[in-house]
Every structure is written in C-alpha cells, then in structure tokens.
Design an enzyme around this catalytic site. Structure first.
Site, mmCIF file in Angstrom:
data_model
loop_
_atom_site.group_PDB
_atom_site.id
_atom_site.type_symbol
_atom_site.label_atom_id
_atom_site.label_comp_id
_atom_site.label_asym_id
_atom_site.label_seq_id
_atom_site.Cartn_x
_atom_site.Cartn_y
_atom_site.Cartn_z
ATOM 1 C CG HIS A 65 -1.968 -1.069 1.198
ATOM 2 N ND1 HIS A 65 -3.220 -0.941 0.640
ATOM 3 C CD2 HIS A 65 -1.914 -2.333 1.679
ATOM 4 C CE1 HIS A 65 -3.893 -2.071 0.786
ATOM 5 N NE2 HIS A 65 -3.116 -2.931 1.407
ATOM 6 C CG ASN A 138 -8.044 -4.344 0.755
ATOM 7 O OD1 ASN A 138 -7.351 -3.387 1.060
ATOM 8 N ND2 ASN A 138 -7.599 -5.577 0.729
HETATM 9 C C1 HEM Z 1 -3.463 -11.138 6.594
HETATM 10 C C2 HEM Z 1 -2.773 -10.410 7.366
HETATM 11 C C3 HEM Z 1 -2.305 -9.014 7.007
HETATM 12 C C4 HEM Z 1 -1.089 -8.519 7.257
HETATM 13 C C5 HEM Z 1 0.070 -9.256 7.919
HETATM 14 C C6 HEM Z 1 -1.067 -7.147 6.770
HETATM 15 C C7 HEM Z 1 0.027 -6.325 6.832
HETATM 16 C C8 HEM Z 1 0.058 -5.015 6.410
HETATM 17 C C9 HEM Z 1 1.201 -4.151 6.439
HETATM 18 C C10 HEM Z 1 2.601 -4.567 6.920
HETATM 19 C C11 HEM Z 1 0.846 -2.939 5.972
HETATM 20 C C12 HEM Z 1 1.736 -1.713 5.777
HETATM 21 C C13 HEM Z 1 1.396 -0.710 6.835
HETATM 22 C C14 HEM Z 1 2.397 0.446 6.988
HETATM 23 O O1 HEM Z 1 3.593 0.266 6.706
HETATM 24 O O2 HEM Z 1 1.927 1.537 7.418
HETATM 25 C C15 HEM Z 1 -0.555 -3.031 5.646
HETATM 26 C C16 HEM Z 1 -1.294 -1.992 5.143
HETATM 27 C C17 HEM Z 1 -2.602 -2.088 4.788
HETATM 28 N N1 HEM Z 1 -3.389 -3.208 4.848
HETATM 29 FE FE1 HEM Z 1 -2.862 -5.016 5.522
HETATM 30 N N2 HEM Z 1 -2.290 -6.853 6.233
HETATM 31 C C18 HEM Z 1 -3.092 -7.955 6.349
HETATM 32 C C19 HEM Z 1 -4.396 -8.064 5.927
HETATM 33 C C20 HEM Z 1 -5.138 -7.036 5.385
HETATM 34 C C21 HEM Z 1 -6.529 -7.132 5.015
HETATM 35 C C22 HEM Z 1 -7.431 -8.371 5.196
HETATM 36 C C23 HEM Z 1 -6.876 -5.920 4.516
HETATM 37 C C24 HEM Z 1 -8.210 -5.473 3.990
HETATM 38 C C25 HEM Z 1 -9.245 -5.443 4.784
HETATM 39 C C26 HEM Z 1 -5.721 -5.042 4.597
HETATM 40 C C27 HEM Z 1 -5.714 -3.712 4.211
HETATM 41 C C28 HEM Z 1 -4.626 -2.878 4.355
HETATM 42 C C29 HEM Z 1 -4.639 -1.479 3.964
HETATM 43 C C30 HEM Z 1 -5.793 -0.686 3.349
HETATM 44 C C31 HEM Z 1 -3.368 -0.972 4.246
HETATM 45 C C32 HEM Z 1 -2.862 0.447 3.970
HETATM 46 C C33 HEM Z 1 -3.212 1.389 5.112
HETATM 47 C C34 HEM Z 1 -2.680 2.775 4.784
HETATM 48 O O3 HEM Z 1 -3.220 3.407 3.864
HETATM 49 O O4 HEM Z 1 -1.710 3.193 5.441
HETATM 50 N N3 HEM Z 1 -4.682 -5.760 5.114
HETATM 51 N N4 HEM Z 1 -1.028 -4.289 5.908
#
Ligand code: HEM
Length: 355
Positions: A65, A138
């Site tokens: 992202h 998402n």
């Molecule tokens: C399955 C386990 C998951 C892990 C380990 C994970 C891990 C991560 C990580 C490491 C980031 C980067 C955050 C940063 O550096 O600020 C992130 C961002 C994000 N994740 Fe996940 N994620 C997971 C599942 C999901 C799911 C299911 C969704 C959707 C509902 C999701 C939506 C997002 C979004 C939208 C961001 C960006 C947030 C922003 O705009 O700063 N993730 N995620």
C-alpha cells in the site's frame, strides 16, 4: 530585561530556531569547536540533533500500500444503530466525527501508476472522543488468504521478481495455484472491477468480520461496506493503458480536483449483522474472510455517510507518516486468523517511523 517583550508572541512565531525539545538554538550555522579548526565537541547538542534529524528525514515506504492519497472530512451517523453498539461516535443520528481517509494500491512502489490491476486500500481513521478507530479496508469484500502466516509469501509472489524487478505472472500463479481459497478475490480482480476509474468511484469494505457490542454487553458480528454516492466506475484494460500513459497519478489528481471544485466525494456506510447465537444457521462460515455474506438473506443496513472536504496541506512526508492501526475496545476483531495477523503486524510498524 523585560521578560514580557522577549516572550514569543505565539508558539508558532518564535524568533529563535528551536531544538526538538523546544529549547532555543542560538547558532544554526557553526558547530561548537575547541579551537577555530576543531575538534568538534560532542556536547554540541544542536549539531548532533540536526544531523540525526536529517539522516532520518525519509520514512521508509510501506511494504504494501505504498502508493496512495489522503483526504480529510467527516463521518455522520444517519441511522440509529445504538441497539447494536455502545461506540460513542455511533451513538445517534446527526453525530459527526472527523476522519482522515487514505486510498492506495497494494503491490507497487510509491511512484507507481494508479491504473494498475491491483486491489485498492480504503483506510478510514475516525478521530472519536474515545480514541482513534481505524477501519482499514479494501475495495473488494473478500481477501486472498485466510491465514496471515501466508501473507508475506503472498506479497512476495505478487511483488516484482527480486532478480529482475519485474512482476511475473508465473510467480503469482505458482503461489496462488496452491491456495484455491484465493479464487473468489481473483474473480473481482480480473473482472471489470479490477481497475477502479479513480478513488471516488470505488466501494470499500472492512473485509474482516468485526464485533459490535451494545450497552448490555450483547455482541453482534458485523461487516462494514462503503458505497460511493457517485456510483462505481472502472477502467477497461485499454482505457487504463491510455489513462496511465498520460498521467500516472490520475486518481490522486481526481481526488484533489474534485475536492478543490467543491464536488465532495461521499460514501454511504452500510453494515450487515449476524447474531453469533445464529451463526450455525448458514451454509458458510461468517468468519471466513474469503466469503461474502449474501445480501438477500443478510441485507445491507444504512448507518451513515462519509464526506471528504479537505485535501492535506501537510507535506508528502507527513502524509506518508500517517499510520493506521487496528485496535479499539468497542469494535473487536472476531476470531479470524487474518485479523489476528493484522493485529500482530500493526505495532511492529512503529519502528518504520510512522507511529
Ligand atoms: C493477513 C494479514 C495481514 C497482514 C500481515 C497485513 C500487513 C500489512 C502491512 C505490513 C501494511 C503496511 C502498513 C504500513 O507500513 O503503514 C498493511 C497496510 C494495509 N493493509 Fe494489511 N495486512 C493484512 C491483511 C489485510 C486485510 C485483510 C486488509 C483489507 C481489509 C488489509 C488492508 C490494508 C490497507 C488498506 C493498508 C494500507 C493502510 C494505509 O493506507 O496506510 N490488510 N497491511
């Protein structure tokens, strides 16, 4: 000395440079040295702090992202759901809460085109009176995998090949062919919905099942859905190539331009709910993140509206430091492996510099 005269007129109008602590800096041009040619003294606090700040002034980009755009606005409750929740910001119709929203693509780097076929992030931070609530979603209602253990491997398969720095379909298909649960999300990604026209015209979904708890302590499973009032619009493959070829930031530009023109992007928030006592009644697991809840048997219930009215005036650096976490007491994650993995992943990001 007249101390009144020498007091800064406001916290933002100091006549001095200041250290991070706020202490005044009298000399911002020369290091503190023993003699005219040095050596420099370690007690030159300002030199050490200035160099340390400079050395760290780039925040490493998000591993996923990384490419995104943010805007501020408000969330307003339009329908009473106080029978389901004790959350203060959902207490009654008319209640408004300030929000910041960050839209993003997932896989490619910060400067990548916004026309790529990729899921989109839809992360909303509610600044509630009880603390911040981050609804990190998402644009698709399902996720590729159930178990967060596979998340890093999945992302590595989707990322460019580390040898060539080129994204390769065989690496993606090699991974996902072993994970048939991902097929549902692929039907969204490779359908006409796979490339949203811009951020304003896409839906959002909390994806994970949350739990709402009311004043009596009764819990309900809940799914969150954002629906854009201007409708869902997407780009076909040829259109995406054309748009991306002329402006690789077209979705960010659309967000900024529409807010500047007073054409404020708006979404309605809907929920679907299940009483946990009834969860066995369904022929699917309501906690399975690769499944949707059928709207004909679990109808969408309106809750409120989200309106974006302000683009960010802070620098890109500040925007990149916006961090979304996943905790708040009145909205719990249910016992899902993806949600627990996200919870564990969230605090580990603070060393990235976002905090
Ligand atoms: C399955 C386990 C998951 C892990 C380990 C994970 C891990 C991560 C990580 C490491 C980031 C980067 C955050 C940063 O550096 O600020 C992130 C961002 C994000 N994740 Fe996940 N994620 C997971 C599942 C999901 C799911 C299911 C969704 C959707 C509902 C999701 C939506 C997002 C979004 C939208 C961001 C960006 C947030 C922003 O705009 O700063 N993730 N995620």
């Amino acid at each position: 000395m007249d101390s009144y005269k020498h007091r800064p007129s406001s916290a933002f109008n100091s006549p001095f440079w200041t250290a991070n602590s706020g202490a005044p800096i009298w000399n911002n041009n020369s290091s503190l040295t023993v003699g005219p040619r040095g050596p420099i003294l370690l007690e030159d606090y300002h030199l050490v702090e200035k160099l340390a700040n400079f050395d760290r002034e780039r925040i490493p980009e998000r591993v996923v992202h990384a490419r995104g755009a943010s805007a501020k606005g408000f969330f307003e409750v339009t329908h009473d759901i106080s029978q389901l929740t004790c959350a203060d910001f959902l207490r009654a119709p008319g209640v408004q809460t300030p929000v910041i929203v960050r839209f993003s693509t997932v896989i490619h780097e910060r400067g990548s085109p916004e026309t790529l076929r990729d899921p989109r992030g839809f992360a909303v931070k509610f600044y509630t009176r009880e603390g911040n609530f981050d609804l990190v979603g998402n644009n698709f209602p399902v996720f590729f995998i159930r178990d967060g253990m596979k998340f890093p491997d999945m992302v590595h398969a989707l990322k460019p090949n580390p040898k060539s720095h080129i994204q390769e379909n065989w690496r993606i298909l090699d991974f996902f062919s072993h994970h048939p649960e991902s097929l549902h999300m692929f039907t969204f990604l490779f359908d006409d919905l796979g490339v949203p026209q811009d951020y304003r015209h896409m839906e959002g979904s909390g994806v994970n099942t949350y739990t709402l708890i009311n004043k009596a302590g009764k819990a309900h499973y809940v799914k969150f859905h954002w629906k854009p009032t201007c409708g869902v619009k997407c780009l076909l493959e040829e259109e995406a190539i054309k748009v991306g070829g002329s402006n690789h930031s077209h979705a960010t530009q659309d967000l900024y331009d529409s807010i500047a023109a007073g054409n404020y992007p708006e979404w309605k928030l809907f929920i679907q709910t299940i009483d946990p006592d009834h969860e066995q009644r369904f022929d699917f697991d309501p906690l399975d993140v690769t499944k949707t809840w059928p709207e004909d048997i679990l109808p969408l219930q309106p809750v409120g509206r989200l309106v974006l009215i302000r683009t960010l005036t802070t620098s890109l650096l500040k925007m990149n430091s916006l961090h979304f976490a996943l905790l708040l007491w009145f909205l719990e994650f249910t016992i899902q492996m993806t949600s627990y993995s996200r919870l564990v992943s969230s605090p580990t990001l603070i060393p990235r510099g976002t905090g």
